[in-house]
Design a protein around this motif. Structure first.
Motif, PDB file in Angstrom:
ATOM      1  N   LYS A  85       0.835  -1.204   0.000  1.00  0.00           N
ATOM      2  CA  LYS A  85       0.000   0.000   0.000  1.00  0.00           C
ATOM      3  C   LYS A  85       0.865   1.248   0.000  1.00  0.00           C
ATOM      4  O   LYS A  85       1.911   1.295   0.627  1.00  0.00           O
ATOM      5  N   LYS A 118      -9.287   9.987   6.330  1.00  0.00           N
ATOM      6  CA  LYS A 118      -8.608   8.685   6.362  1.00  0.00           C
ATOM      7  C   LYS A 118      -9.620   7.543   6.181  1.00  0.00           C
ATOM      8  O   LYS A 118      -9.405   6.638   5.366  1.00  0.00           O
ATOM      9  N   GLU A 119     -10.713   7.622   6.927  1.00  0.00           N
ATOM     10  CA  GLU A 119     -11.729   6.573   6.888  1.00  0.00           C
ATOM     11  C   GLU A 119     -12.297   6.412   5.475  1.00  0.00           C
ATOM     12  O   GLU A 119     -12.414   5.291   4.962  1.00  0.00           O
ATOM     13  N   GLU A 172      -9.649   5.019   2.941  1.00  0.00           N
ATOM     14  CA  GLU A 172      -9.324   3.610   3.167  1.00  0.00           C
ATOM     15  C   GLU A 172     -10.530   2.700   2.917  1.00  0.00           C
ATOM     16  O   GLU A 172     -10.364   1.540   2.535  1.00  0.00           O
ATOM     17  N   GLU A 173     -11.748   3.225   3.120  1.00  0.00           N
ATOM     18  CA  GLU A 173     -12.939   2.436   2.791  1.00  0.00           C
ATOM     19  C   GLU A 173     -13.029   2.171   1.296  1.00  0.00           C
ATOM     20  O   GLU A 173     -13.483   1.116   0.864  1.00  0.00           O
ATOM     21  N   GLY A 213      -8.679   1.177   0.174  1.00  0.00           N
ATOM     22  CA  GLY A 213      -7.852   0.588   1.221  1.00  0.00           C
ATOM     23  C   GLY A 213      -6.883  -0.465   0.745  1.00  0.00           C
ATOM     24  O   GLY A 213      -5.895  -0.774   1.421  1.00  0.00           O
ATOM     25  N   ASP A 214      -7.140  -1.009  -0.435  1.00  0.00           N
ATOM     26  CA  ASP A 214      -6.207  -2.001  -0.971  1.00  0.00           C
ATOM     27  C   ASP A 214      -4.969  -1.343  -1.566  1.00  0.00           C
ATOM     28  O   ASP A 214      -3.948  -1.996  -1.807  1.00  0.00           O
ATOM     29  N   GLU A 230      -2.822   3.701   2.500  1.00  0.00           N
ATOM     30  CA  GLU A 230      -2.977   3.800   3.962  1.00  0.00           C
ATOM     31  C   GLU A 230      -2.662   5.243   4.353  1.00  0.00           C
ATOM     32  O   GLU A 230      -1.590   5.765   4.025  1.00  0.00           O
TER      33      GLU A 230
END
Length: 341
Positions: free
Chosen positions: A30, A53-54, A57-58, A61-62, A65
């Motif tokens: 990542k 961030k949330e 990454e949702e 997220g792959d 980060e």
């Protein structure tokens, strides 16, 4: 102890970044996205960045980060902006005063009494189409603003009460590192002391300066209320903070990824705004009841009169702010008319 370990780890990381060897830019494949800001982990801006961030990454997220570094861990704003320019870090939150050296249109936000109301201020800043023309002004410097955060109304606080502009005469006051802010302090008769925000507490405590100017959260989140017991509502500036991105990073995203990061930025502003007013009221209560800070209502017009020439001098010296100034005055007039009715 855990917090100390985090800071030590971040400090080691910063040393590596500054040394250009860099911290690992990937984690299990990542891409690490680093965000720097100056506030505490309870501040509305940090809460907004947690939403950023949330969301990233949702949705990605792959691939990504997001790591957030508060409390100037990655350096004071100006240094962190320079690191963002080079791509050593990817995002930084900083005030518009820190952007003036890169694009002089940002000087407009340092103008004292630019906005006549918080409603006008919010309307201007939430007009994304208009603000994007401002945000693009730093492209040549290698970065671009993605969104804004409310930093409230800036007021003076000091070790002595300030009831009128005359009470500022001879006081050493920390102001933002902006020529307009320096000239404003001089117009009030104060001695302007530009310095990093992180240095203010110790400077007041040691008597290097008599006070500073900022919003109410500085009293509690940054504990300035422990050393400055008088907070005066002269409301001289409404200066937004900006989420600044490395332009090469943005341009390297696919269209879909860029959309996710831009939406994450928008959502972070929503969260920050939702938390702002609530935290200001809480900060006032804590400052009064636990720190013994006295809040002083003043005649704002007396302060406005002192800096009228500062406004005109800025317009005369920097033609690049005239168009934005005129736009803001149109919005101000709308709210002034509504109040008159």
């Amino acid at each position: 102890m855990k917090g100390l370990k985090t800071i030590l780890a971040a400090t080691i990381c910063v040393a590596a970044v500054v040394g250009l060897s860099g911290c690992s830019s990937s984690n299990g494949g990542k891409r690490i996205v680093r965000i720097s800001h100056a506030q505490s982990e309870t501040h509305p801006e940090h809460l907004g960045l947690l939403k950023f961030k949330e969301y990233v990454e949702e949705n990605l997220g792959d691939k990504y980060e997001v790591q957030i570094f508060p409390n100037e861990i990655l350096g004071a704003a100006q240094k962190a902006i320079e690191l963002t320019q080079t791509g050593a870090i990817d995002f930084v939150v900083a005030g518009t005063a820190n952007l003036e050296t890169f694009a002089d249109v940002y000087e407009i936000f340092s103008m004292p009494y630019l906005f006549t109301s918080e409603e006008a201020y919010h309307e201007v800043m939430n007009d994304t189409d208009y603000m994007n023309t401002v945000y693009e002004s730093t492209d040549e410097a290698g970065f671009r603003v993605l969104t804004w955060y409310n930093a409230g109304t800036r007021n003076f606080y000091a070790t002595k009460p300030i009831n009128t502009p005359d009470d500022l005469k001879g006081l050493k006051m920390r102001v933002q590192q902006s020529p307009a802010s320096v000239n404003m302090a001089k117009a009030f008769g104060a001695a302007a002391s530009p310095m990093s925000f992180g240095e203010v507490y110790t400077a007041i405590q040691q008597g290097v300066i008599d006070g500073a100017e900022n919003n109410e959260l500085a009293l509690t989140n940054n504990k300035h209320g422990e050393v400055a017991k008088y907070y005066s509502y002269n409301k001289h500036q409404m200066v937004p903070d900006m989420l600044i991105a490395n332009l090469k990073f943005l341009n390297g995203l696919s269209d879909e990824e860029r959309e996710v990061f831009e939406e994450a930025a928008r959502l972070s502003t929503e969260v920050e705004l939702d938390n702002w007013d609530e935290q200001v009221e809480e900060a006032k209560k804590i400052a009064q009841e636990d720190m013994g800070v006295e809040f002083i209502d003043v005649d704002v017009e007396l302060f406005k009169e002192k800096v009228a020439e500062v406004q005109q001098d800025m317009l005369d010296e920097n033609p690049n702010i005239q168009e934005t100034y005129d736009h803001i005055q149109e919005v101000n007039a709308k709210y002034t008319t509504e109040e008159a009715e």
